[in-house]
Each structure stands twice: as C-alpha cells, then as structure tokens.
Design a protein around this motif. Structure first.
Motif, PDB file in Angstrom:
ATOM      1  N   SER A  43       0.820  -1.195   0.000  1.00 55.43           N
ATOM      2  CA  SER A  43       0.000   0.000   0.000  1.00 55.43           C
ATOM      3  C   SER A  43       0.866   1.262   0.000  1.00 55.43           C
ATOM      4  O   SER A  43       0.607   2.213  -0.750  1.00 55.43           O
ATOM      5  CB  SER A  43      -0.922   0.001   1.221  1.00 55.43           C
ATOM      6  N   ASN A  44       1.919   1.262   0.813  1.00 55.34           N
ATOM      7  CA  ASN A  44       2.823   2.414   0.864  1.00 55.34           C
ATOM      8  C   ASN A  44       3.587   2.578  -0.444  1.00 55.34           C
ATOM      9  O   ASN A  44       3.812   3.697  -0.918  1.00 55.34           O
ATOM     10  CB  ASN A  44       3.805   2.260   2.023  1.00 55.34           C
ATOM     11  N   PHE A  45       3.992   1.456  -1.005  1.00 55.64           N
ATOM     12  CA  PHE A  45       4.732   1.474  -2.271  1.00 55.64           C
ATOM     13  C   PHE A  45       3.876   2.094  -3.369  1.00 55.64           C
ATOM     14  O   PHE A  45       4.339   2.968  -4.112  1.00 55.64           O
ATOM     15  CB  PHE A  45       5.120   0.038  -2.632  1.00 55.64           C
ATOM     16  N   VAL A  46       2.623   1.662  -3.463  1.00 55.78           N
ATOM     17  CA  VAL A  46       1.713   2.198  -4.471  1.00 55.78           C
ATOM     18  C   VAL A  46       1.456   3.678  -4.223  1.00 55.78           C
ATOM     19  O   VAL A  46       1.474   4.493  -5.149  1.00 55.78           O
ATOM     20  CB  VAL A  46       0.388   1.408  -4.473  1.00 55.78           C
ATOM     21  N   ARG A  47       1.242   4.037  -2.961  1.00 57.51           N
ATOM     22  CA  ARG A  47       0.992   5.454  -2.633  1.00 57.51           C
ATOM     23  C   ARG A  47       2.170   6.336  -3.042  1.00 57.51           C
ATOM     24  O   ARG A  47       1.991   7.394  -3.655  1.00 57.51           O
ATOM     25  CB  ARG A  47       0.748   5.579  -1.133  1.00 57.51           C
ATOM     26  N   ASP A  48       3.381   5.894  -2.720  1.00 57.45           N
ATOM     27  CA  ASP A  48       4.565   6.699  -3.018  1.00 57.45           C
ATOM     28  C   ASP A  48       4.847   6.796  -4.518  1.00 57.45           C
ATOM     29  O   ASP A  48       5.468   7.756  -4.975  1.00 57.45           O
ATOM     30  CB  ASP A  48       5.792   6.114  -2.312  1.00 57.45           C
TER      31      ASP A  48
END
Length: 305
Positions: A43-48
């Motif tokens: 989720s963090n990877f996609v957000r960033d």
C-alpha cells in the motif's frame, strides 16, 4: 502532443555526446527478483509511486500507444534500450506502437543536464508544458538532481472521446479539459467518478552521464521504463525498504542495487495498467495495491528453477 524530433536532434548534437559504454547485459529477458509480500508495504509502495493530479485527484496513464526513443547513447546502447523498453511495455500491458512509429517516450542522456535544459528553454520552449513558469524551468536547470522527467497530457471524456491535447503537466492540469468532458459525455454525473480523465501523450526523461557510472544498459532501460510509463517520483522511495530499480540512480557506489526491474516494479506496472481508469485516485490506488498483491502472490507460488 507530437514534438518535433528533428529540432531535438539538432540540440542534442551540441549538448549530449554519447555516454561511455555500459556493461553488456547478460540477456534481453525480463528478470524479476523475489520480495516478501507485506500488505502495508504494498500500500505504501503504491501510494509513493502514484502522485495524482491536484485539480481532479486522478492517476494518469498511457492510453495511446507508446513509442520509445533514446538519444545521447551509442547506436548499440540506443537499440538495446529501445527494444528493452518495448519488451517491458508489452509484458505489463502498456499500449505499444509499431516499431516504425513517431516517438512519444523520449529518453535523453547528456553530459550536462542543466545546459541541455537551458538550450531547450531558449530554442525549443515547446518541450516544456505550457503552464510551467520560467521560474519552474530554471529550478529544474539549477537543481543538483542528475535526472529530470516530465509529461504532457490530453483529456478524454468518460465515453472515450478525445477532447484536447493539452500541454499540462502532472502537477496542475487544465481545468477546462474536464469541464469540456462533463459537457461531452453522455454518462450521468457522479461524485464517485470524474466526468473524464487525463492521459499521457508524451513523456521526456533527461539523465546526466555522471549518474550512469556503474549502471548497466539493462538497469538504465528498466529505470527509464519506470519513469516514463508511470509518473513516478523516486525520491519518495529513498526510505522505503522495498527493492526497486528506481533507487539505482541514488544508490552510493559499492552498494547493492537491483540488476533489473524487481518483482515489485513489474507487479506494480502490471497492476497499474490492469486497473480501471474511471475512478478517483484513492480508489485507483486500492485497486492497484490489490492487483499488485495478487501478482506477487502468483509469482511467489510458481516453482523456482
């Protein structure tokens, strides 16, 4: 938007000598590396990796076929980079043009990024989005980052009608574009879905030769694909534990870096281009993360040779 490449080539002849020979890649196959699947990390990877347009809070992507071209490299390197990017585009379902196409993904290697950008600003200002101020371009010329990247966008209605070929950047988009989309579409108005969408028409990546020390042709081609197929900002991933080819330019000499596109990179691109386009960014990110997790799980379940 179609940029006039002969003008660019004239600029490059003065500003971008060929980069020194990179290490020969072992093969042209796509190599993916295993990474532990963690839902929060995904989720963090996609957000960033998915900054959205501020005006309409959407993620943009290629809907017209991509046609990569590389400049400032030796003929052998140029051919390899272009073919590698085309192979990756096909593998992750980015729409791909035929080989004899007009380039709209432009990768430039230059010995002096600042001088090249200054030359383009002076002689060919149409290579920058029309809504960019002179101050913004000057900041790009003066900053210490050896890489610069930007995109041009168009507007498509919900019904898929091409409304305009704008020169808007990914940071601010022309509000009139989606106003026109609202008027053009036959779909009912909804707060859950935007009346239209912005898509990428041209993507430009400029890399200074000094950033390529120790980087193979494969690493460079994969990095270029990640920067031009999706509007990504690698600086947001510096503190991330996830392995990604986007860290290859910032990594200190002697540190371990991915040899090619990682499994997370590949799964992200696959999920990005497999997701829907008729939602706002938060919904798009959720779908991308879900698809990415499924892709990583599928790869993890495959028997290793």
């Amino acid at each position: 938007m179609r940029l006039r490449l002969p003008l660019l080539l004239a600029s490059l002849a003065l500003a971008a000598p060929a980069v020194a020979e990179a290490q020969a890649p072992p093969s042209t196959s796509i190599v993916v590396e295993g990474v532990k699947d963690r839902a929060k990390r995904i989720s963090n990877f996609v957000r960033d990796l998915t900054p959205s347009t501020l005006t309409y809070n959407q993620l943009t992507r290629w809907e017209v076929p991509v046609c990569p071209a590389a400049f400032g490299l030796t003929p052998q390197q140029r051919s390899y980079v272009v073919e590698r990017m085309r192979t990756l585009a096909k593998a992750v379902d980015v729409p791909l043009a035929k080989p004899d196409c007009d380039p709209n993904v432009i990768v430039i290697v230059t010995s002096d990024k600042s001088a090249l950008l200054a030359g383009l600003e002076k002689k060919h200002p149409n290579y920058f989005p029309a809504d960019w101020s002179d101050h913004r371009i000057h900041e790009l010329e003066r900053d210490n980052d050896p890489v610069a990247s930007w995109q041009f966008e168009g507007v498509v209605s919900t019904d898929g009608i091409r409304l305009s070929d704008t020169t808007a950047s990914n940071d601010t988009v022309d509000p009139a574009g989606l106003v026109a989309a609202t008027m053009a579409t036959t779909a009912p108005a909804s707060r859950l879905r935007p009346p239209g969408r912005h898509d990428v028409l041209t993507s430009i990546l400029v890399v200074q030769t000094s950033a390529l020390a120790g980087i193979t042709t494969t690493q460079f081609a994969d990095y270029a694909a990640m920067r031009t197929f999706v509007h990504t900002e690698p600086e947001k991933l510096r503190a991330s534990p996830s392995e990604t080819i986007l860290k290859v330019m910032d990594a200190p000499m002697g540190t371990a870096v991915p040899l090619s596109l990682t499994s997370w990179d590949f799964s992200f691109l696959k999920a990005y281009y497999g997701s829907g386009t008729r939602s706002y960014a938060n919904v798009q990110r959720s779908e991308i993360a879900h698809r990415m997790k499924g892709e990583l799980d599928r790869k993890a379940s495959q028997p290793q040779n």
